[in-house]
Design an enzyme around this catalytic site. Structure first.
Site, PDB file in Angstrom:
ATOM      1  N   CYS A 124     -37.292-109.782 -28.616  1.00  0.00           N
ATOM      2  CA  CYS A 124     -36.302-108.885 -28.014  1.00  0.00           C
ATOM      3  C   CYS A 124     -37.117-107.950 -27.133  1.00  0.00           C
ATOM      4  O   CYS A 124     -37.713-106.998 -27.625  1.00  0.00           O
ATOM      5  CB  CYS A 124     -35.535-108.106 -29.084  1.00  0.00           C
ATOM      6  N   CYS A 135     -35.884-104.212 -27.207  1.00  0.00           N
ATOM      7  CA  CYS A 135     -35.929-103.400 -28.425  1.00  0.00           C
ATOM      8  C   CYS A 135     -36.309-104.228 -29.638  1.00  0.00           C
ATOM      9  O   CYS A 135     -37.466-104.561 -29.834  1.00  0.00           O
ATOM     10  CB  CYS A 135     -34.614-102.669 -28.638  1.00  0.00           C
ATOM     11  N   SER A 136     -35.316-104.612 -30.464  1.00  0.00           N
ATOM     12  CA  SER A 136     -35.652-105.211 -31.757  1.00  0.00           C
ATOM     13  C   SER A 136     -34.545-106.106 -32.308  1.00  0.00           C
ATOM     14  O   SER A 136     -34.455-106.297 -33.511  1.00  0.00           O
ATOM     15  CB  SER A 136     -35.930-104.098 -32.760  1.00  0.00           C
ATOM     16  N   CYS A 137     -33.666-106.619 -31.442  1.00  0.00           N
ATOM     17  CA  CYS A 137     -32.553-107.444 -31.911  1.00  0.00           C
ATOM     18  C   CYS A 137     -33.102-108.651 -32.668  1.00  0.00           C
ATOM     19  O   CYS A 137     -34.055-109.300 -32.232  1.00  0.00           O
ATOM     20  CB  CYS A 137     -31.692-107.889 -30.736  1.00  0.00           C
TER      21      CYS A 137
END
Lengths: 204, 96
Positions: free
Chosen positions: A110, A113-115
């Site tokens: 991602c 971010c951090s999906c």
């Protein structure tokens, strides 16, 4: 420039600072007082999160390897397949299966971010959220995979897939050779978190 | 506009693969996020949290831990939405 900063993610390996602990207490107290969020709800949510680990994803992968009909369902509707194993997934975002083959290897990132497919893998590892992984894997995936000890043969295609807030992915690793006689449970025990992100393969 | 979070393709170093168990702080912030963005609570949306995190200065974006960033963003949103008065929260400034 962003890459001039020496240790961007070092804080993720340490305890929170007192000022943030204090802020969290203030927020939780205010929300509890206003009735928007009770401490019991927070506790229940933490328990739900702690119950979600890569074990759920590994069971899904093993069933996909063992049962062609299940694989077909997982291709079309991953949450429906997960539900058959007793794992609940929310209606949103979309969850998709990425099938590795001898010719095509997938790795998930991602960049923004951090999906991550948290309902079936739990929270993402720190490195998945790190600047270095997010920056590099899209431009030099073979080098990044090599850092994880993974070599994808030259002739195979390597596809990097960028997750978003609206769409998350589970990699279906290639079933290792010589596992024909293993039970589904034994297969699941071979499947690692990192193989379902795509930075490693599953091996015997 | 700063696009600090848009990291894909930028030069960067070796990946630190150290595993890190979530702390109690991390877990509570995580729970707060999941609950407040849920359809039932709908205090704010995931996209609003992202918009807030993505507007942080570089000092905050890279100086705070992952969950410190999320807590700061959610605190600012709760104030923005009128759920909590600004005077009730001590929001830390950008880290040194």
């Amino acid at each position: 420039m962003p890459h001039d900063h020496p240790h961007p993610t070092s804080r993720d390996h340490s305890e929170p600072r007192p000022a943030f602990d204090k802020l969290l207490s203030q927020v939780l107290a205010k929300l509890d007082h206003s009735g928007l969020l009770t401490s019991a709800e927070v506790t229940a949510q933490i328990e739900d999160m702690e119950g979600r680990t890569p074990t759920e994803g590994a069971r899904l992968v093993a069933r996909c390897w063992a049962d062609p009909e299940f694989l077909d369902l997982a291709r079309k509707d991953l949450p429906a397949a997960a539900a058959k194993l007793g794992v609940s997934m929310p209606a949103h975002p979309v969850f998709l299966l990425l099938e590795n083959t001898e010719e095509l290897h997938h790795v998930v990132v991602c960049t923004l971010c951090s999906c991550y497919p948290r309902p079936i893998l739990g929270p993402p590892p720190v490195w998945y959220k790190s600047r270095n992984y997010r920056s590099r894997v899209v431009v030099e995936p073979r080098e990044v995979l090599a850092e994880f000890g993974t070599v994808i043969r030259e002739k195979a295609n390597l596809r990097v897939v960028d997750s978003t807030a609206d769409c998350r992915y589970l990699v279906l690793p290639l079933r290792p050779r010589g596992t024909e006689n293993l039970t589904e449970k034994e297969l699941a025990d071979l499947v690692t978190r990192d193989s379902m992100i795509g930075v490693t393969n599953v091996s015997m | 506009m700063e696009r600090t979070h848009d990291l894909g393709g930028l030069p960067a170093g070796k990946i630190d693969q150290t595993e890190h168990e979530l702390t109690f702080f991390d877990k509570r912030v995580d729970a707060l996020y999941v609950l407040l963005t849920s359809p039932k609570k709908a205090a704010f949306t995931m996209d609003e949290v992202r918009r807030t995190v993505e507007s942080f200065s570089q000092a905050d974006y890279f100086g705070l831990s992952y969950y410190e960033r999320w807590l700061k963003a959610m605190s600012l949103l709760l104030i923005e939405k009128g759920q909590i008065e600004a005077s009730a929260l001590d929001i830390p400034k950008a880290s040194s």
